[in-house]
Scaffold this active site. Sequence first.
Site, PDB file in Angstrom:
ATOM      1  N   LYS A 122      35.653  36.557  39.049  1.00 55.68           N
ATOM      2  CA  LYS A 122      35.420  36.450  40.495  1.00 55.68           C
ATOM      3  C   LYS A 122      35.438  34.994  40.970  1.00 55.68           C
ATOM      4  O   LYS A 122      36.071  34.670  41.975  1.00 55.68           O
ATOM      5  CB  LYS A 122      34.069  37.073  40.864  1.00 55.68           C
ATOM      6  CG  LYS A 122      34.004  38.575  40.701  1.00 55.68           C
ATOM      7  CD  LYS A 122      32.695  39.136  41.230  1.00 55.68           C
ATOM      8  CE  LYS A 122      31.492  38.742  40.397  1.00 55.68           C
ATOM      9  NZ  LYS A 122      31.506  39.336  39.056  1.00 55.68           N
ATOM     10  N   THR A 123      34.709  34.142  40.254  1.00 61.27           N
ATOM     11  CA  THR A 123      34.619  32.745  40.694  1.00 61.27           C
ATOM     12  C   THR A 123      35.980  32.071  40.649  1.00 61.27           C
ATOM     13  O   THR A 123      36.373  31.365  41.590  1.00 61.27           O
ATOM     14  CB  THR A 123      33.610  31.979  39.819  1.00 61.27           C
ATOM     15  OG1 THR A 123      32.306  32.543  40.011  1.00 61.27           O
ATOM     16  CG2 THR A 123      33.573  30.503  40.181  1.00 61.27           C
ATOM     17  N   GLU A 166      32.840  35.759  46.953  1.00 57.62           N
ATOM     18  CA  GLU A 166      32.677  36.642  45.803  1.00 57.62           C
ATOM     19  C   GLU A 166      31.874  37.868  46.228  1.00 57.62           C
ATOM     20  O   GLU A 166      31.012  37.786  47.112  1.00 57.62           O
ATOM     21  CB  GLU A 166      31.936  35.925  44.676  1.00 57.62           C
ATOM     22  CG  GLU A 166      32.720  34.822  44.021  1.00 57.62           C
ATOM     23  CD  GLU A 166      32.011  34.265  42.798  1.00 57.62           C
ATOM     24  OE1 GLU A 166      31.328  35.045  42.094  1.00 57.62           O
ATOM     25  OE2 GLU A 166      32.150  33.057  42.550  1.00 57.62           O
TER      26      GLU A 166
END
Length: 459
Positions: A122-123, A166
């Site tokens: 996600k990051t 996110e």
Amino acid sequence: MDKFDLNNKIHVHFIGIGGISMSGLAELLLSRGFEVSGSDGSESETVAKLRSLGAKVNIPQSADNISEGTGLVVYTAAIHEDNPELMAARRSGIETVSRADFLGAIMQNYDFPISIAGTHGKTTTTSMISEILLHSDKNPTISVGGMLPSIGGNFRVGGDKFFVTEACEYTNSFLSFFQKIAVVLNVDADHLDFFKDLDDIRSSFHKFAASVPEDGFLVINGDIKKLEELTKDLKCRVITYGHKETSEYYPSDIRFDGFAHASYTLNKGDEEIGKIELSVPGKHNIYNSMAAYITCSLLGLSHEEIAPSLGKYHGTDRRFQKKGEFNGVTVIDDYAHHPTEIKATIDAARHCPHRTIWIVFQPHTYSRTKTLFNEFAEALTGPERLILADIYAARETDNLGVSSAMLAAEIRKRGGDAYHFNSFTEIEKFLQQNCINGDLLITMGAGDVYKIGEDLIQK
């Protein structure tokens, strides 16, 4: 919570304002002229920054921090029902809302809110999308779970068109979000202290996908098992990407340089779109970059805008980040704390120059270690030399009957080369005595294991 009116300048109080997402939301409101107050458990650089921007922050939390005239109180998932500030706000009839619900209400102010979900990546993918929009002068508002050097932190206040964030599945937070474009990178078993099992996790991801409106898009990894279960009965358009032609987008002619940076040709059906060259290591980043590419193409950006921006992305803190060297040993730090992430990180390392790969792994939470014990043992059993630090407890207590010593024993039983030490001091001493010029050392985990590499570099 309904859409939050950014033009109605009420007083908003944040319980736990120093948190990585809460601080960003507070900063956003401060930039819009809101009166912002908050509290936290301790002083920090984040708290100091918020004060410099005009927030009134109290340490520690107390019922007295809820002042007359407060219009809304926002609290994190870590705040319990008996929190003195939360109880005081409710006694006074002040509206209270969770961080996730408030973020979802904020997102409704933007033309193109974008949420990036998945068990892993996600990051990185959020950062890739952010970098593309920044380099294309789109002035995005960004909320990312790591420190992104190009914005000097984890949050950026931009214009009203693009909001990139996110979307974490833990405690079903992402079900409170509002997005026109949703990205699902993968769905694996994790956070089993909250979810019952993988089917429960998949059910939540389906609900997340179903929240995308009819005029929106779901960008999803076509390699996810039983994909149709996640995409059935959706109102929005579904776009898939994956490693083979059965997905709408797929890579070909994959190559790696001497530092595990991939280059590939991106294809859409029978059409060859163009070349992508990455500056972050590992095969997994091919798929992260494809998700970012598709997302930005949906926003109207061209290949000529997207591809160079992807090539300029060099990663966020703690994602295969080179920290320095000691005695000719290269030190890398990585946030991997799930077996799938561990495998991806080790695969990337094998493409890097090295004599021997050393891994110092710090398991994150007792519940994750116990639930995925065999998966961790499998991921960590290989030709690499492994050192296990004690489990990082995070929010938990040691009452599940699992330990790093047990994991090390299981890995040795499977033929791996594993050691366990009780302290960072012992680990550092062992590495100083055994790592030699040309070796590659990876500190790995979501806790404070990075300190080991930093200490060795400083010494």
